[in-house]
Design an enzyme around this catalytic site. Sequence first.
Site, PDB file in Angstrom:
ATOM      1  N   GLU A   1       0.793  -1.207   0.000  1.00  0.00           N
ATOM      2  CA  GLU A   1       0.000   0.000   0.000  1.00  0.00           C
ATOM      3  C   GLU A   1       0.828   1.261   0.000  1.00  0.00           C
ATOM      4  O   GLU A   1       0.407   2.269  -0.508  1.00  0.00           O
ATOM      5  CB  GLU A   1      -0.928   0.024   1.206  1.00  0.00           C
ATOM      6  CG  GLU A   1      -1.828  -1.176   1.288  1.00  0.00           C
ATOM      7  CD  GLU A   1      -1.205  -2.350   1.949  1.00  0.00           C
ATOM      8  OE1 GLU A   1      -0.033  -2.325   2.279  1.00  0.00           O
ATOM      9  OE2 GLU A   1      -1.929  -3.326   2.123  1.00  0.00           O
TER      10      GLU A   1
ATOM     11  N   ILE B   1      -3.191  -8.016   1.959  1.00  0.00           N
ATOM     12  CA  ILE B   1      -3.005  -7.494   3.312  1.00  0.00           C
ATOM     13  C   ILE B   1      -1.552  -7.082   3.472  1.00  0.00           C
ATOM     14  O   ILE B   1      -0.687  -7.503   2.706  1.00  0.00           O
ATOM     15  CB  ILE B   1      -3.423  -8.518   4.398  1.00  0.00           C
ATOM     16  CG1 ILE B   1      -2.687  -9.840   4.227  1.00  0.00           C
ATOM     17  CG2 ILE B   1      -4.925  -8.723   4.391  1.00  0.00           C
ATOM     18  CD1 ILE B   1      -3.037 -10.892   5.285  1.00  0.00           C
ATOM     19  N   ASP B   2      -1.282  -6.279   4.481  1.00  0.00           N
ATOM     20  CA  ASP B   2       0.063  -5.751   4.688  1.00  0.00           C
ATOM     21  C   ASP B   2       1.085  -6.839   4.990  1.00  0.00           C
ATOM     22  O   ASP B   2       0.741  -7.929   5.435  1.00  0.00           O
ATOM     23  CB  ASP B   2       0.071  -4.786   5.884  1.00  0.00           C
ATOM     24  CG  ASP B   2      -0.576  -3.457   5.576  1.00  0.00           C
ATOM     25  OD1 ASP B   2      -0.719  -3.124   4.397  1.00  0.00           O
ATOM     26  OD2 ASP B   2      -0.943  -2.759   6.531  1.00  0.00           O
ATOM     27  N   LYS B   3       2.313  -6.482   4.775  1.00  0.00           N
ATOM     28  CA  LYS B   3       3.422  -7.387   5.073  1.00  0.00           C
ATOM     29  C   LYS B   3       3.331  -7.941   6.485  1.00  0.00           C
ATOM     30  O   LYS B   3       3.474  -9.145   6.717  1.00  0.00           O
ATOM     31  CB  LYS B   3       4.745  -6.646   4.891  1.00  0.00           C
ATOM     32  CG  LYS B   3       5.967  -7.414   5.376  1.00  0.00           C
ATOM     33  CD  LYS B   3       7.192  -6.535   5.404  1.00  0.00           C
ATOM     34  CE  LYS B   3       8.354  -7.277   6.046  1.00  0.00           C
ATOM     35  NZ  LYS B   3       9.545  -6.410   6.221  1.00  0.00           N
TER      36      LYS B   3
END
Length: 370
Positions: free
Chosen positions: A37, A179-181
């Site tokens: 993102e 989704i984020d890391k």
Amino acid sequence: MEDITKPNSFFEENIDFVDEDMTDDDIDEPCDDNDIENQLYEHFHFVVEKGKKIVRIDKYLVDILENTSRNRIQNAADAGYIFVNDKPVKSNYKVKPLDDIKIMMNRPRHELTIIPENIPLDIVYEDDDVMVVNKPAGLVVHPGHGNYHGTLVNALAWYLKDNPNYDVADPRLGLVHRIDKDTSGLLVVAKTPEAKTHLGLQFFNKTTKRKYCAVVWGTVTEDEGRIEGNIGRSLKDRLQMVVFPEGDHGKHAVTHYSVKERLGYVTVVECVLETGRTHQIRVHMKYIGHTLFNDARYGGNEILKGTTFAKYKQFVKNCFDICPRQALHAQTLGFVHPRTGKEMFFEAPVPDDMVTLIDKWRGYIANREI
């Protein structure tokens, strides 16, 4: 300098992506240096010719870029993807001769070579149309600047390398959301174009079922609640998303939460997404005063609640070491199967780091002398 006078359907695809609501708490719009993102990728770079009369940038770009529309360009500008002289501009910006214009997007160009890598996958479910995988914390979803290898997409390329119908470079296939890391949990992968279209519409229409487990700072007093507030990129720090309560900026976002366990200076909550904006749970929980535990991007890696005693500070430091990332897990995912029409529901157990963290705080409650 890239020639943008030719038709380019890829730009069209990416502007479409700006309009979609295919995001998880933390995706799907631009995120942090190692998260999809916050990575912005240069797609076009050019300089306004000398002698060009002053004109709005949306009109200027729609005249140059074929196969797109003014509305999509305006959406890209609103999302912070169009830069003039290295600063984001709105669609009403008036271009001037010699302006340096860059169009940055929140994912790499499709021609980025994806190298298959033998990275273990936790596959929760698989058939000819879809896969559901449980992503561990620390695994980047897409290759990008600084992360060209070792991503979930590289792992999928290896796992599906013998499938003649799966082309990892084809945007009509692959991950439907992200989704984020440093968020763990469930993601769905489309193995056919029809599956991706069908699943994408479910995310867009908000008919998927998603629940997250989170540990947040402070005692959440209400047993359950609803958080509503537009989420958009901070006007002061582009690496952060913020809530714009007046609705002048950002996109509409709603999160529902319920308390699962109160543990002294932290609370375990379950969050249900009604929308899916970048960092939605992280931003909404901070907005109501309950930043996610050890969320470095939003200040959760500081001691936000508790005492000043050295023993307590050491206890919290140990907790940070136990769960060295934001305490957020995409625990459940439900959707309608794109071929059979059957409603499917999956659950991924809370990972060990969060389980140990929660147990540690339970121990704290039992020994208040800390």
